[in-house]
Each structure stands twice: as structure tokens, then as C-alpha cells.
Design a protein around this motif. Structure first.
Motif, PDB file in Angstrom:
ATOM      1  N   GLY A   1      -0.134  -3.371   5.457  1.00 36.46           N
ATOM      2  CA  GLY A   1      -1.538  -3.641   5.760  1.00 36.46           C
ATOM      3  C   GLY A   1      -1.755  -4.066   7.203  1.00 36.46           C
TER       4      GLY A   1
ATOM      5  N   PRO B   1      -2.909   4.947   5.121  1.00 36.46           N
ATOM      6  CA  PRO B   1      -2.853   4.587   3.699  1.00 36.46           C
ATOM      7  C   PRO B   1      -3.167   5.811   2.839  1.00 36.46           C
ATOM      8  CG  PRO B   1      -4.158   3.005   4.928  1.00 36.46           C
ATOM      9  CD  PRO B   1      -3.904   4.150   5.856  1.00 36.46           C
TER      10      PRO B   1
ATOM     11  N   ARG C   1       0.824  -1.205   0.000  1.00 31.14           N
ATOM     12  CA  ARG C   1       0.000   0.000   0.000  1.00 31.14           C
ATOM     13  C   ARG C   1       0.861   1.259   0.000  1.00 31.14           C
ATOM     14  NH1 ARG C   1      -4.730  -0.587   4.456  1.00 31.14           N
ATOM     15  NH2 ARG C   1      -3.012  -0.445   5.940  1.00 31.14           N
TER      16      ARG C   1
ATOM     17  N   ASP D   1      -3.439   0.579  10.122  1.00 36.61           N
ATOM     18  CA  ASP D   1      -4.143   1.565   9.309  1.00 36.61           C
ATOM     19  C   ASP D   1      -3.887   2.996   9.746  1.00 36.61           C
ATOM     20  OD1 ASP D   1      -5.379  -0.256   7.549  1.00 36.61           O
ATOM     21  OD2 ASP D   1      -6.855  -0.732   9.097  1.00 36.61           O
TER      22      ASP D   1
END
Lengths: 379, 379
Positions: free
Chosen positions: A100, A219, A2, A103
Motif C-alpha cells: 500500500g 493494485p 493487496r 500505487d
């Protein structure tokens, strides 16, 4: 993996906090960053700190500081990499979001030194060198920098040309609310200050100060300031073991990896923060990042290229010399400052059209170095 | 995110190494793990260590130890989380591979204490407690464990039933080549040993020892031992601030998160390593992992459930009590032992049909805890 963005920044003024604890400083910067990020829940906290084991007799620091946020149950980790702790902790925090696993991550650097005896701080700084081969000789961090400084003088530049690094950092700090020394300093004053370790003058060294700086990472949503590249590299600890003592391989290697990841060249960089804990280190940081050729870092500093409206503005809030150098917090200050520039929130320090910014943070005499590249995306 | 597997393990015997340096111990375990993994290039090194700043006067430890591998240019990071350093460093190392930032990571825990004055080690252990509220009172880590031990005695079990935790760990260590104390210890001997902090006997405490343990992590190829779940959680540092001093919330919370990630229940676990630095901590570890109900951990220890052929074998190489507890290395020893079990390489210690193993590693009085779940896959 990400993509990761910076959602919030929190800075407190670097100064001597005689009436506050390390928890206080951590909490103030962290809560500012959390507020700035406008997020509800964090899931992880990274703490970067160099010297609490020596200066506050405190281990398990990430747990103890995280508790001051009033949210038991958070994941917490402390990173120590000498004075590179901040940049290395940021690198780890980026991975937490990129993987991941997390967050919303808080990464806060904190250091408290002013209420500690100066010889303890000096000893602590030397503890980033190998105790069995270097530190036990009694050499100080300034002493090692002095050897490098002299070699650079012999080969490339005059004492005044090197000293100009400190003058520029002070010029940039004027008006900076979180800077420890937000005033101009003349080259005459610096060159007239006492020798700390010949040929390094006192006013060419960063000072002792307390501080905390925090960032919140989440993210990316393709808007704001993204982490474009991040890398950490190491070198032989002792400069005696290196082929060329003026080649800071850890800086070059980390820069090369971070630029590759970001898909950029040195000439794409809008502004940079380099580790000018000594004037010579600032010069070598500029060269290590590829912003100037070997031996030409001082030219860039002296010809105005590093100025706010120059080719590549350097240390736009004063750098370690004038903003201040609270060791484990310094790398996070640098990154927060780069983020503010790319967000267009740098006020009087704003570099117009800044799009790509770099922070270089090292430990020991560049035995470890982190290079992080941030990029403004979206509109 | 990418799945991660353990490609190599390296352990050295926990003992008193009077003639070797912390670099030596680090290098031996690390090179063993690298050889076992049969990989060419590493790209990152994690070092877990608790006390080097105090005991070796050494900061920037990851750089200095990584240098002993003879490969400048590696990325390096040191993690410190009190005696949870190992499990927390493993958690970070997993993220490095899971994120795609690294393809081959070495995580090595190392600690060297035997050539340090005992009062320095005792001070170091207490430094995992808050200096401003707990450690400054002069309480030792054993003193805090003693309060918990007495409360557990008042509510749930006899001194002998709790002491049996140490007897079992010693039983499991017999024949273990890397164990510091690979011999049986009777309950009579333990109960007759001097009081360390009433009601904790000396033989209920883990000892002082040096050691290093290493793991190599790579992306999973669906064969071997995978990381199924990994979590770190924190709690109030002081037990006085917790609602129930016997509820180790950081253990429970980390276990819950790691099990959820792995998609397992406590009853699916084939074997576990728990942090029995004190007998009472081992019991609370068993309960915190959900392997026994609150107040019933001692039953499990006394009825044979924790034996090699029992329902859930615990500390199959001797645990902290008998394998040894080199603080920052301990969490990596635990994980290497679980990996050996799941690989079927545990020799005389082998738990038949072991498929899922858990390691629980905590710092302070469970103010921080990591729980890592490994799973055998493929065939």
C-alpha cells in the motif's frame, strides 16, 4: 496485503547499441511500459542493474536514470543481485504495491556492455562470486558452469542432449522482434563451435548485449495478469560448499515458496522462462522448477515437451541464449515475456490457453534465485 | 498495511579495520542486532552498501554477506543509492514487513574504505554524480559542496557560523563508544585546518572509515519504537539544473511525505539525525527537514537549539562528522541511534522525553534523499 497486477510492459531489442547511452535505453523501455499501462502518475521507480559501477563508472544509478523520465520527486531504488537483479527487483516492486506504500510502480532493468572491453565484462561476471574464496583464483563464470556441466554429463546425459537446450531457445526466437539472435541454430553448428571452457562450446553460452525491459505494477482489479507468487532465496555461494553441486537449492527453495504463495503445483504451469545463460543452467533451471525430475531435464528438452505446443513450453521468445542476456535487464525481459503470453499478446510465439507462467532468474551459480509466478485472471 | 517496529539494533565502532573483511563487519553488527531482537528466525536480509563493486571488486553482495550468517535459504537484496543507501534500504525493509511478505527482516549497512587507495574512494564518491554531465569534469564531491557552501556564505551566514555544525557534532560524540572521533574540536582548530575545497576546511568534512550497523524489523505489537513515516524522493542530479541550488527539494519532499504519513509537523520532532558529511550539508539538512527556515539553519546551530538539552537536539551521537561516515552504513547508524534514543537506551547521550525522532540520509548533492520518522509507542 493487496494483490498486484502488471499494467504495462516495455521491451527494446537486445543488441549492440554503440550510439546510445544507458539513460537512452532505460528511457525508451520505461516510456513504452508507461504508455502501455495508460496511467498518469507513477510514484516509484525500481532500477535493476548489475554492472554500471564497473562498466559506466556510475553509482546512484536509480536517481540518474529516473531523472531521464523528466519527473523529479519520484521515489527511486536500485537493486543489485548479480544477474538475478531483475527478478529480485520485481519482487521488491511487488512488495511496494502490495504494502500500500505505492500505487503505480515502474520496474526497469537495464544493462549496457557492448562498448566495454570484453575482459572487463568477464571480470564483472566473476564478481558475483566471493572475491576472497572463488573469484580471486581467476576462475570465470563459464569455468564454474563447465564443472557443473561435466558432472551432469558424467551422471545423466550426453553433450548433445545438453546442447539441445540452446537449439530449442534459438528455434523459439525466430520472428521475435526484441531478440538479439532471432535465427535457428543447428546442433551440429553448436557442437562445432570453439570450446569456451571444456566441455562448454561457445554456442552454448549467452552472448554480450545491451538491453532494457520495463514493467508497470499497480493494485489488481481482478482483470489481466496478476502476480500470484514471488520469492527469492539464497544458497552457499561456492559450489564446493554444497552437499550436491547439481542440486540448485536456491532455485528449488524459491520455487517452493512462490508456488505455495500462488497455490499451485509445477504441473499447473502453462509455460516458463528459465535462466539458460549456459545450456547446463537451463537444464538445471527446468529441474529446479520441478518441471522435470533430477537428471531428466534433458529428456524434456529433447522429447519436445519444451516446444511451443509441448507439455510445458520453455523460453518461448528465445531465452537468454537467443533473445539475449543483458544481465540486470534479463529478469525483467523474462517477466515481460510471460506477461505478454498470459495477455494473449505473444503473436507468433503465443502458447494457446496460457494461464500460469513462471520466470526463474538467478545470480552467481544459483547462489541467489528469484522465482515469480504470474497468473491470468478475469476474462 | 501492517505497522512495523524496530526489534533490535547492532552497531560496531566506526574506525579503520585493517585486519577485518567486509563480511566480518557485516556479521558482527548483524548478529548483535539479531541477539538484541531476541528472535528465532529471520526471513529476509537487506544489505545497504555503496562502493563494494569498486572497493572490494564484489557484486552479488547481499548473497555473499548473508552467507556469513550461516543460514542458507534466506531471501537477500542489496540496495545502492549512493550515500543514501542506508535510509533507502530501511525504507524497502519496512515495506517488506508492512506488506506481510516478511515477518522478521534484518537490514544491515556496511562499508569498508580504509584499506582502499584514497583516490579510489574519492572517485567512488564522485560516481554518485552523472558520469556524462558532471563526474567526467573531474569535480569531486567536496568541490560540489564548496560551491553550495560559498553561495550560502554570500547570502546567509559567516564561515564560522557554518563551521559550528562540525563543532557541535564533535561535542555530541564525546563518550560515544561507536564513534570514530569521540572528542571535542574547537572552532579555531577547524578553521585553521587546510582547505579541502575553498571555502571548506578539512575539519568540516566527514572522514574515511569502516563500519556496519544493523536493525531488525518486525510487525508492531504497539510497544517500543515504531516506524511512523518513511519516504524517499529524488531531484535533478546536477545542481546546475535546479531553480535554486540551495533548495534541497529531495530533502523537503521526502520530509513532507514522511511527516504526512506519521501525522506530525516539524515542531513535533524530539530529535533528528542529519547528513553532515559537510558542514553546509548539515545546515541544509536542518532547513530541509523544516526545523529552521531557509537561511536560519546556522542560527539554530549557534544558539544552542541543537544541543542535547536544546529545542531539537541534532546528531546526538556525533553525526557523520564525528561518529563517522561509512557511506552505505551511515543511514542505518542514524536510524539505530534514533531508535536507541526513543528506547531510552542512549546513556550519556539520552535526550529526555524523546518521543519522535527523524533520520535524514541523502546521496549525491541531495539528488536522492530518504527521511524516516520513528515514534515511541505504548508504556
Amino acid at each position: 496485503m493487496r494483490k498486484v497486477k502488471i499494467a504495462g510492459t516495455g521491451l527494446i531489442k537486445v543488441k549492440e547499441y554503440w550510439d546510445r547511452s544507458i539513460q537512452d535505453l532505460f528511457a525508451e523501455a520505461s516510456l513504452k511500459a508507461i504508455k502501455d499501462a495508460s496511467i498518469g502518475d507513477l510514484d516509484k521507480v525500481y532500477v535493476s542493474n548489475m554492472g554500471a559501477a564497473l562498466m559506466q563508472d556510475q553509482l546512484n544509478l536509480a536517481t540518474i536514470l529516473t531523472e531521464s523520465l523528466g519527473k523529479p520527486g519520484l521515489s527511486a531504488t536500485r537493486i543489485e543481485a548479480g544477474s538475478a537483479s531483475g527478478g529480485v527487483a520485481f519482487h521488491e516492486a511487488v512488495q511496494a504495491v502490495a504494502s500500500g506504500y505505492s500505487d503505480a510502480v515502474l520496474v526497469t532493468g537495464v544493462e549496457k556492455m557492448s562498448d566495454i572491453l570484453p575482459d572487463v565484462v568477464t571480470t564483472g561476471l566473476a564478481m558475483a562470486e566471493d572475491q576472497e574464496y572463488t573469484a580471486y583464483t581467476g576462475v570465470t563464470k563459464t569455468g564454474i558452469a563447465a564443472m557443473i556441466h561435466r558432472l551432469y554429463m558424467d551422471l545423466y546425459a550426453s553433450p548433445k542432449e545438453i546442447c539441445m537446450m540452446a537449439v530449442k531457445s534459438h528455434e523459439h526466437a525466430v520472428g521475435c522482434k526484441h531478440a538479439q539472435y532471432p535465427f535457428k541454430m543447428s546442433i551440429e553448428r553448436a557442437m562445432a563451435s570453439p570450446m569456451e571452457a571444456d566441455p562448454i562450446h561457445m554456442m552454448e553460452c549467452s552472448g554480450i548485449g545491451d538491453g532494457a525491459a520495463a514493467l508497470v505494477l499497480v493494485p489488481s482489479d481482478d482483470e489481466g495478469v496478476e502476480v500470484a507468487g514471488t520469492a527469492v532465496s539464497t544458497d552457499y555461494t561456492s559450489i564446493a560448499q554444497r552437499t550436491d553441486p547439481l542440486e540448485m537449492r536456491a532455485i528449488k527453495d524459491a520455487a517452493e515458496k512462490a508456488y505455495k504463495m500462488a497455490g499451485i503445483k509445477a504441473s499447473d504451469i502453462s509455460l516458463a522462462e528459465v535462466q539458460d545463460d549456459y545450456t547446463i543452467n537451463g537444464i538445471l533451471g527446468i529441474e529446479g522448477l520441478g518441471l522435470a525430475k533430477t537428471g531428466e531435464g534433458t529428456k524434456m528438452v529433447n522429447n519436445g515437451d519444451v516446444d511451443k505446443d509441448g507439455k510445458t513450453p520453455i523460453n518461448t521468445f528465445g531465452g537468454l541464449k537467443a533473445r539475449g542476456n543483458p544481465l540486470g535487464a534479463t529478469g525483467i525481459y523474462q517477466l515481460a515475456e510471460v506477461a505478454l503470453q498470459l495477455q494473449g499478446k505473444a503473436g507468433d510465439h503465443q502458447v494457446e490457453g496460457a494461464k500460469i507462467g513462471v520466470a526463474q532468474n538467478m545470480g552467481g551459480m544459483a547462489s541467489i534465485c528469484s522465482v515469480n509466478v504470474l497468473r491470468r485472471v478475469g476474462e
